[in-house]
Design a protein around this motif. Structure first.
Motif, PDB file in Angstrom:
ATOM      1  N   ASP A 126       1.170  -1.171  -0.036  1.00 26.39           N
ATOM      2  CA  ASP A 126       0.069   0.464   0.297  1.00 26.39           C
ATOM      3  C   ASP A 126       0.639   1.161   0.086  1.00 26.39           C
ATOM      4  N   THR A 184      -9.437   3.864  -0.781  1.00 25.97           N
ATOM      5  CA  THR A 184      -8.586   2.386  -1.352  1.00 25.97           C
ATOM      6  C   THR A 184      -7.337   3.004  -1.582  1.00 25.97           C
ATOM      7  N   ASP A 186      -4.216   0.837  -1.162  1.00 30.62           N
ATOM      8  CA  ASP A 186      -3.500  -0.698  -1.774  1.00 30.62           C
ATOM      9  C   ASP A 186      -3.183  -0.615  -3.507  1.00 30.62           C
ATOM     10  N   LEU A 189      -5.928  -2.773  -5.725  1.00 33.76           N
ATOM     11  CA  LEU A 189      -6.837  -2.313  -5.885  1.00 33.76           C
ATOM     12  C   LEU A 189      -6.838  -0.504  -6.399  1.00 33.76           C
ATOM     13  N   ALA A 192      -8.145  -0.737 -10.595  1.00 34.53           N
ATOM     14  CA  ALA A 192      -9.885  -0.704 -10.866  1.00 34.53           C
ATOM     15  C   ALA A 192     -10.259   0.266 -10.602  1.00 34.53           C
ATOM     16  N   ALA A 193      -9.981   1.933 -10.445  1.00 32.51           N
ATOM     17  CA  ALA A 193     -10.684   2.817  -9.648  1.00 32.51           C
ATOM     18  C   ALA A 193     -10.602   3.408 -10.123  1.00 32.51           C
TER      19      ALA A 193
END
Length: 489
Positions: A126, A184, A186, A189, A192-193
């Motif tokens: 992260d 997020t 991380d 992740l 994907a955002a």
């Protein structure tokens, strides 16, 4: 084993703080040997079984700290372990005599703290925890840069610290943008955002600027020559071989994992490549015109770092996946071979300075006959930096040149060609002065056998890695946590 890679150096740092005098070098050396051994075992596990992902204490994100290690992490950990152990071996002797004994009280705790932070950086998944360890790296590295205690070293360390803090602020601002948009931190992740959002693009821009300031990419290189040139030899070796690679590693993670996809703008990647090209030429030219040995090697670092940034246009402007893979391998090879060769050069320079009592190469005439092993080390490390076969530097530059020609970006081909010639010029300049016969040359003070041997081993490893390309390619193609072709997630 992941936890031990972090706990051992941090525990060693604490122990060194409380032990008196020369006793503190023993836990330092023991920690270095243990971390190197675990690094090799960890690399073997990844090679055989693939990437590892774990959560500290069993807490998943966003509450827990995620750890992740794959093929890319392995190479940085192995390089850090090998360079770290041999630099520790060198320091074991370097900080045992004269005025250097006083510096040992600060060197060992700071060096182990820095090593633990570097290992953590290569594990965490992260970006906020990456920021925390980046701060730890910058603070301990700046303190090490001021270790000699001279006015010049203090000024250089303060300048380095201010630039590093400016880079950290840009990086932290980028983290804020990401959390506001994606919710997020991380790296796995984030991609994907809504990767195409302008706020995410601004975050990537801020974090990239912050990291290239810490990596000393042209034109943000001004802090590097004085900081590396004024520090004791083992500190210069660590700063050049490892510290600037830490921020570059994080840059690779952001561009090819967290932000891979349609957010990457090819013109921006081309600008990164242009700055890398300029760094190769400018850094190498500046190295040629210097007379101080450590400044020559420090400016050389600026040129060699430039090769790493040529990767970006090859990955995001070129369209051939086969040659993109080769460019990625070339970048990894350049990172490792430069780390080993540059650490060897700085340690060899430390030997010459200790023997001659000066940093000026014009006062080192006839020293080759008195320190043949150190002079041989300079030549061997120079072979890798120049990119001559069969060294790791040759593999890196040959694969880079092939990728450039295959991508059609012909102008970039001048970097490995001209860069290699300019590197040869300053390496031969150093060697020429050591071989010149002069009856009035300076007297030669004794240099520890351990110090000469440590530098030589690093130079030998910078050559030997050129013979193991098959394993490197396997790890980069089959043990990654993301698809390297085109930077796709």
């Amino acid at each position: 084993m992941l936890e031990l890679m972090v706990l051992i150096p941090f525990s060693g740092a604490v122990l060194c703080l409380f032990l008196p005098g020369q006793l503190r070098r023993w836990p330092g050396l023991l920690s270095a040997g243990s971390v190197l051994m675990i690094s090799v075992l960890l690399a073997r596990d990844i090679y055989l079984h693939g990437a590892i992902r774990r959560h500290l204490g069993g807490w998943v994100e966003p509450l827990g700290i995620g750890l992740h290690i794959d093929g890319l992490s392995v190479f940085f950990i192995l390089m850090t372990g090998l360079v770290g152990f041999l630099v520790s071996l060198y320091s074991f002797s370097q900080f045992s005599f004269g005025r250097s004994r006083d510096q040992a009280a600060h060197f060992w705790p700071l060096w182990l703290l820095l090593w633990g932070a570097l290992n953590t950086l290569f594990f965490v998944s992260d970006i906020f925890n990456s920021y925390v360890v980046l701060e730890l790296i910058s603070i301990s590295a700046a303190a090490l840069a001021a270790l000699s205690g001279s006015r010049a070293s203090l000024v250089a360390a303060l300048r380095y610290f201010l630039v590093a803090m400016a880079g950290s602020m840009a990086f932290l601002l980028g983290i804020g943008f990401i959390y506001a948009q994606a919710g997020t931190l991380d790296m796995f992740l984030i991609s994907a955002a809504e990767p195409g959002d302008p706020l995410m693009a601004a975050a990537l821009g801020l974090m990239t600027v912050g990291l290239i300031m810490k990596t000393a990419l042209f034109p943000f290189h001004f802090w590097l020559p004085p900081a590396h040139g004024e520090a004791p030899a083992p500190v210069s070796a660590v700063l050049s071989a490892l510290v600037i690679k830490g921020s570059f590693y994080l840059l690779l993670r952001l561009w090819f994992s967290a932000f891979a996809g349609n957010i990457i703008n090819p013109p921006v990647a081309a600008v990164m490549g242009g700055l890398g090209f300029a760094a190769v030429i400018w850094g190498s030219y500046q190295a040629i015109i210097q007379d101080r040995l450590k400044l020559i090697i420090a400016y050389s670092s600026i040129g060699q770092i430039g090769y790493l940034f040529i990767l970006f246009p090859l990955m995001f402007v070129s369209a051939d996946p086969a040659w993109q893979t080769e460019a990625w391998t070339a970048c990894t090879y350049q990172t490792i071979s430069h780390g080993l060769a540059k650490a060897a050069l700085f340690l060899a320079a430390g030997n010459l300075i200790q023997a001659s009592g000066t940093d000026n190469i014009r006062s080192m005439r006839n020293i080759a006959g008195r320190l043949p092993m150190t002079t041989f080390t300079l030549g061997l490390a120079g072979v890798s930096l120049m990119g001559l076969p069969p060294s790791g530097g040759f593999v890196a530059k040959w694969m880079l040149l092939q990728s450039i020609l295959a991508s059609g970006q012909w102008w970039l081909a001048a970097a490995p060609v001209l860069g290699g010639l300019l590197t040869a010029a300053y390496i031969f300049k150093i060697l020429a002065h050591t071989f010149i016969s002069d009856e009035n040359s300076v007297c030669c003070l004794p240099v520890s056998y351990l110090m000469e041997k440590s530098a030589l081993l690093l130079a030998i490893f910078s050559i030997l890695i050129g013979f193991r390309a098959e394993e490197v390619i396997f790890m980069l193609e089959n043990r990654m946590s993301f698809e390297i072709i085109g930077g796709s997630p």
